[in-house]
Design an enzyme around this catalytic site. Structure first.
Site, PDB file in Angstrom:
ATOM      1  N   LYS A  81      -5.792  63.110 -36.477  1.00  0.00           N
ATOM      2  CA  LYS A  81      -6.186  62.872 -35.091  1.00  0.00           C
ATOM      3  C   LYS A  81      -5.184  63.487 -34.099  1.00  0.00           C
ATOM      4  O   LYS A  81      -5.585  64.125 -33.128  1.00  0.00           O
ATOM      5  CB  LYS A  81      -6.278  61.358 -34.870  1.00  0.00           C
ATOM      6  CG  LYS A  81      -7.056  60.959 -33.679  1.00  0.00           C
ATOM      7  CD  LYS A  81      -7.368  59.471 -33.741  1.00  0.00           C
ATOM      8  CE  LYS A  81      -6.100  58.665 -33.961  1.00  0.00           C
ATOM      9  NZ  LYS A  81      -5.893  57.624 -32.978  1.00  0.00           N
ATOM     10  N   ARG A 126     -10.696  49.254 -28.431  1.00  0.00           N
ATOM     11  CA  ARG A 126     -10.761  48.742 -29.798  1.00  0.00           C
ATOM     12  C   ARG A 126     -11.791  47.626 -29.937  1.00  0.00           C
ATOM     13  O   ARG A 126     -12.102  47.207 -31.038  1.00  0.00           O
ATOM     14  CB  ARG A 126      -9.390  48.200 -30.232  1.00  0.00           C
ATOM     15  CG  ARG A 126      -8.355  49.282 -30.429  1.00  0.00           C
ATOM     16  CD  ARG A 126      -7.277  48.799 -31.387  1.00  0.00           C
ATOM     17  NE  ARG A 126      -6.125  49.687 -31.374  1.00  0.00           N
ATOM     18  CZ  ARG A 126      -6.066  50.809 -32.064  1.00  0.00           C
ATOM     19  NH1 ARG A 126      -7.085  51.193 -32.809  1.00  0.00           N
ATOM     20  NH2 ARG A 126      -4.990  51.561 -32.001  1.00  0.00           N
ATOM     21  N   ARG A 168       1.819  62.545 -47.912  1.00  0.00           N
ATOM     22  CA  ARG A 168       2.685  62.505 -46.744  1.00  0.00           C
ATOM     23  C   ARG A 168       3.865  61.568 -47.005  1.00  0.00           C
ATOM     24  O   ARG A 168       4.991  61.837 -46.606  1.00  0.00           O
ATOM     25  CB  ARG A 168       1.860  62.019 -45.539  1.00  0.00           C
ATOM     26  CG  ARG A 168       2.572  62.102 -44.212  1.00  0.00           C
ATOM     27  CD  ARG A 168       1.594  61.918 -43.068  1.00  0.00           C
ATOM     28  NE  ARG A 168       1.503  60.518 -42.658  1.00  0.00           N
ATOM     29  CZ  ARG A 168       0.675  60.072 -41.700  1.00  0.00           C
ATOM     30  NH1 ARG A 168      -0.144  60.905 -41.084  1.00  0.00           N
ATOM     31  NH2 ARG A 168       0.657  58.808 -41.374  1.00  0.00           N
TER      32      ARG A 168
END
Ligand code: IMP
Ligand code: MG
Length: 369
Positions: free
Chosen positions: A193, A268, A307
């Site tokens: 993102k 949210r 990652r």
């Protein structure tokens, strides 16, 4: 919302409201004139719709004629008024009622008075459907007013912007903020993102508002809103939506000439999505799309584990924590997906592929908005 040439207009006065205002003017004028037969003089071009509806409602015999003046360029009134078609009939001793669509600066009205100065009419009455008191700087009495409106440019019901909009039966108002492209960006952890937000911001000249950053900024700089937010956080309570919205509002206002915003980390909840819609509406704007990067869970888990090996982030090293974060994301965003889908604003974008491939897909969505 409608677009005429380069400008955007929003609904302002409905057909029903216009008809009510005209009926009110008709009633007042009939009351005052009784059996005196008036000559209604429409000022072209703008008044053609008004005159038509007005005389249909006028319950007694009357005469109707027009004069044509021109005073407007684009969205600003000019003092230079041209008489294009003057009076064609003798009005000596008659009661004349001017029917104007709108009185703005009053320049046109001044010209009308000049025209009638030599006509020896019995009385000259002025009736206007719309009147902008803040713009009017003359002393001529306005005998009948349909509606007072703020000093903002309108179109529709005879009124035009550079030749367009006269045909619309309702009235629209110029939007004060120009059209913006506002996105709500979503993506599960590991979907890329941040990378894509940076790309979108560059390509479309948008301002990226990450709620997390906005909070940290306000708290670090001890702004009033930051302190307020902190007072809740210190008590272990959720920061009320209004506080967050107020912070976002400040960010939007700081960037008032932006071409649009990317909202990241907000909303949210349904309530927050509604509040954001209201905020954008108060800015004469809108959320255009929720863009969500869609990546298969297994791919996300592999990416995040990968990652974790290099980033050292503890939360990226544990598979069950990762799976939980992903699940939490879907639990939360499912509601928002519904919220924006219901408005036809949800766009899922396949987030698997190279960075470039994904940016191409995102551009494909945004270019069509
Ligand atoms: P005034 O001479 O400034 O009073 O403006 C009168 C004329 O300007 C009207 O007859 C309209 O043709 C035009 N006008 C004034 N305000 C508006 C508006 O908001 N939209 C479109 N035309 C307007
Ligand atoms: Mg006019």
């Amino acid at each position: 919302m409608i677009k005429l040439h380069d400008l955007y207009f929003k609904p302002f006065i409905s057909e029903e409201e216009i008809q009510e205002a005209i009926q009110k003017m008709v009633d007042e004028i009939v009351d005052d004139l009784g059996d005196e037969m008036p000559v209604f003089v429409g000022i072209l071009n703008g008044s053609f719709m008004l005159v038509s509806d007005f005389v249909k409602l006028y319950p007694k015999p009357c005469e109707v004629t027009f004069i044509k003046l021109a005073s407007y360029e684009g969205v600003k009134s000019t003092e230079d008024i041209q008489r294009l078609i003057g009076l064609t009939q003798d009005l000596t001793g008659r009661t004349v009622v001017i029917l104007e669509d709108i009185i703005d600066s009053g320049n046109t009205l001044e010209e009308v008075h000049r025209i009638f100065r030599n006509e020896n009419v019995k009385q000259l009455l002025i009736a206007t459907l719309f009147y902008k008191p803040e713009a009017y700087d003359k002393d001529y009495k306005l005998h009948y007013i349909g509606m007072e409106i703020p000093n903002k440019f309108i179109v529709g019901y005879g009124l035009d912007y550079k030749g367009l909009g006269r045909d619309m039966p309702a009235v629209y108002q110029l939007k004060t903020t120009q059209y913006m492209t506002n996105l709500v960006l979503f993506g599960p952890p590991g979907a890329g993102k941040g990378t894509q937000a940076n790309f979108l911001k560059e390509k479309y000249d948008l301002v990226h508002i990450s709620t997390g950053d906005v909070f940290r900024y306000n708290i670090k700089n001890e702004t009033a809103l930051g302190m307020l937010a902190k007072s809740y956080m210190d008590k272990g309570e959720l920061v009320p939506d209004q506080v967050t919205i107020d912070m976002l509002n400040k960010e939007v206002e700081k960037n008032s000439d932006a071409k649009g915003f990317i909202f990241d980390g907000f909303p949210r909840t349904n309530a927050q999505a509604k509040a954001l819609d209201q905020l954008m509406e108060s800015k004469d704007s809108q959320i255009n799309a929720m863009v969500a990067l869609e990546v298969d869970d297994e791919v996300l888990v592999q990416r995040l584990l990968e990652r974790g090996k290099t980033s050292g982030r503890a939360d990226d090293a544990d598979e069950s924590i990762i799976r939980n974060r992903i699940k939490e994301y879907y639990d939360k965003t499912a509601i928002l997906k519904d919220y924006y889908s219901n408005q036809d604003k949800y766009y899922g974008v396949d987030g698997v592929g190279s960075i470039e491939e994904i940016t191409v897909r995102l551009s494909g969505v945004i270019d069509k908005l």
